[in-house]
Design a protein around this motif. Structure first.
Motif, PDB file in Angstrom:
ATOM      1  N   VAL A 121      -5.846  -5.858  11.419  1.00  0.00           N
ATOM      2  CA  VAL A 121      -5.585  -4.745  11.676  1.00  0.00           C
ATOM      3  C   VAL A 121      -4.230  -4.615  12.436  1.00  0.00           C
ATOM      4  CG1 VAL A 121      -6.219  -2.632  13.207  1.00  0.00           C
ATOM      5  CG2 VAL A 121      -7.804  -4.080  12.194  1.00  0.00           C
ATOM      6  N   GLY A 122      -3.856  -5.662  13.001  1.00  0.00           N
ATOM      7  CA  GLY A 122      -2.541  -5.791  13.576  1.00  0.00           C
ATOM      8  C   GLY A 122      -1.534  -5.611  12.710  1.00  0.00           C
ATOM      9  N   GLN A 123      -1.649  -6.226  11.357  1.00  0.00           N
ATOM     10  CA  GLN A 123      -0.522  -5.978  10.697  1.00  0.00           C
ATOM     11  C   GLN A 123      -0.323  -4.481  10.145  1.00  0.00           C
ATOM     12  OE1 GLN A 123      -0.300  -8.888   7.211  1.00  0.00           O
ATOM     13  NE2 GLN A 123      -1.461 -10.637   8.491  1.00  0.00           N
ATOM     14  N   ALA A 124      -1.243  -3.781   9.899  1.00  0.00           N
ATOM     15  CA  ALA A 124      -1.167  -2.461   9.630  1.00  0.00           C
ATOM     16  C   ALA A 124      -0.563  -1.925  10.507  1.00  0.00           C
ATOM     17  CB  ALA A 124      -2.484  -1.804   9.035  1.00  0.00           C
ATOM     18  N   LEU A 165       7.016   0.109  12.399  1.00  0.00           N
ATOM     19  CA  LEU A 165       8.130  -0.040  11.720  1.00  0.00           C
ATOM     20  C   LEU A 165       8.512   1.387  11.001  1.00  0.00           C
ATOM     21  CD1 LEU A 165       7.903  -3.804  10.639  1.00  0.00           C
ATOM     22  CD2 LEU A 165       9.363  -2.563  12.179  1.00  0.00           C
ATOM     23  N   GLY A 166       7.495   2.352  10.996  1.00  0.00           N
ATOM     24  CA  GLY A 166       7.722   3.663  10.099  1.00  0.00           C
ATOM     25  C   GLY A 166       7.224   3.571   8.872  1.00  0.00           C
ATOM     26  N   PHE A 167       6.207   2.727   8.375  1.00  0.00           N
ATOM     27  CA  PHE A 167       5.829   2.642   7.012  1.00  0.00           C
ATOM     28  C   PHE A 167       4.742   3.848   7.012  1.00  0.00           C
ATOM     29  CE2 PHE A 167       6.560  -1.947   5.123  1.00  0.00           C
ATOM     30  CZ  PHE A 167       7.961  -1.924   5.644  1.00  0.00           C
ATOM     31  N   THR A 168       4.754   4.396   5.772  1.00  0.00           N
ATOM     32  CA  THR A 168       3.841   5.408   5.791  1.00  0.00           C
ATOM     33  C   THR A 168       2.472   4.694   5.175  1.00  0.00           C
ATOM     34  OG1 THR A 168       4.058   5.642   3.207  1.00  0.00           O
ATOM     35  CG2 THR A 168       5.476   7.172   4.786  1.00  0.00           C
ATOM     36  N   PHE A 169       1.331   5.512   5.331  1.00  0.00           N
ATOM     37  CA  PHE A 169       0.080   4.704   4.830  1.00  0.00           C
ATOM     38  C   PHE A 169       0.109   4.150   3.245  1.00  0.00           C
ATOM     39  CE2 PHE A 169      -3.921   5.282   2.381  1.00  0.00           C
ATOM     40  CZ  PHE A 169      -4.731   4.613   2.960  1.00  0.00           C
ATOM     41  N   GLY A 170       0.833   4.732   2.364  1.00  0.00           N
ATOM     42  CA  GLY A 170       0.976   4.194   1.037  1.00  0.00           C
ATOM     43  C   GLY A 170       1.563   2.943   1.071  1.00  0.00           C
ATOM     44  N   GLN A 171       2.771   3.138   1.844  1.00  0.00           N
ATOM     45  CA  GLN A 171       3.783   1.870   2.167  1.00  0.00           C
ATOM     46  C   GLN A 171       2.894   0.749   2.670  1.00  0.00           C
ATOM     47  OE1 GLN A 171       6.832   3.617   3.975  1.00  0.00           O
ATOM     48  NE2 GLN A 171       7.887   3.931   2.097  1.00  0.00           N
TER      49      GLN A 171
END
Length: 215
Positions: free
Chosen positions: A113-116, A122-128
């Motif tokens: 889970v830590g990677q997500a 870092l500002g990534f969206t769910f899709g990214q």
């Protein structure tokens, strides 16, 4: 050997139909299965509900019933005029995608889970996050069960023979009409499927070796 040699053209065209059916259904079910898995882990409740409902309904529906729907009920909907081959591919895709979804979802659950959380920080969206961080690791972890599903799909293509799609499952009918020993003919069909399954097993071993996950 006489049954095989006398009907070599029949076996060749039938297994060519099986391979076409398998390739189209394999690609389609993989794409749909990954989309369903993304829905199942989505933060949007309606998408999670749809994904879970699809999997529960389709997994508990016999494949023959799915074929019956696309062969006889679908034309009455008058949505689009599809060939029997296209309807057989659709039935296999709809059915197999539910199993692909669960395998991919189990792979997603193996990713820490830590990677997500780090990607979201870092500002990534769910899709990214899903496409660039989670799915590449998840797919590596599910190579063996995913290969087993594709092997099951290959064998499930024989059901299409009962719905006017000429492939390996329909060879026995032609042999019976020509007066050949059907049992011997079916043994050669089994050998043909064994030959088709071997490359899938070799591909699985190669991918496992290249994508081995250190634990």
């Amino acid at each position: 050997m006489n049954v095989l040699l006398d009907n070599l053209g029949l076996y060749g065209s039938a297994f060519a139909g099986t391979v076409r059916l398998f390739l189209v259904a394999a690609v389609g079910s993989l794409v749909l299965g990954v989309l369903l898995a993304a829905m199942r882990v989505s933060p949007v409740p309606i998408l999670r509900t749809f994904g879970a409902g699809y999997v529960q309904i389709v997994r508990n529906t016999p494949l023959t019933l799915v074929f019956f729907f696309f062969a006889f009920a679908y034309p009455r909907l008058e949505i689009a005029d599809l060939s029997f081959f296209a309807r057989a591919c659709t039935a296999l895709i709809v059915y197999t995608a539910a199993f692909v979804c669960e395998v991919v979802r189990s792979g997603i659950n193996t990713v820490p889970v830590g990677q997500a959380e780090a990607s979201r920080a870092l500002g990534f969206t769910f899709g990214q996050t899903l496409g660039a961080v989670v799915l590449p690791q998840a797919l590596r972890a599910v190579v063996p069960p995913l290969t087993n599903i594709e092997i099951a799909l290959l064998k499930n293509t024989t059901i299409a023979a009962g719905f006017s799609v000429f492939e390996a499952g329909g060879i026995y009918q032609n042999l019976s009409e020509r007066g050949y020993n059907v049992l011997t003919g079916l043994l050669w069909v089994a050998v043909g499927f064994l030959i088709l399954v071997v490359p899938l097993n070799l591909l699985q071993r190669n991918l496992e070796r290249r994508w081995s996950v250190a634990r």
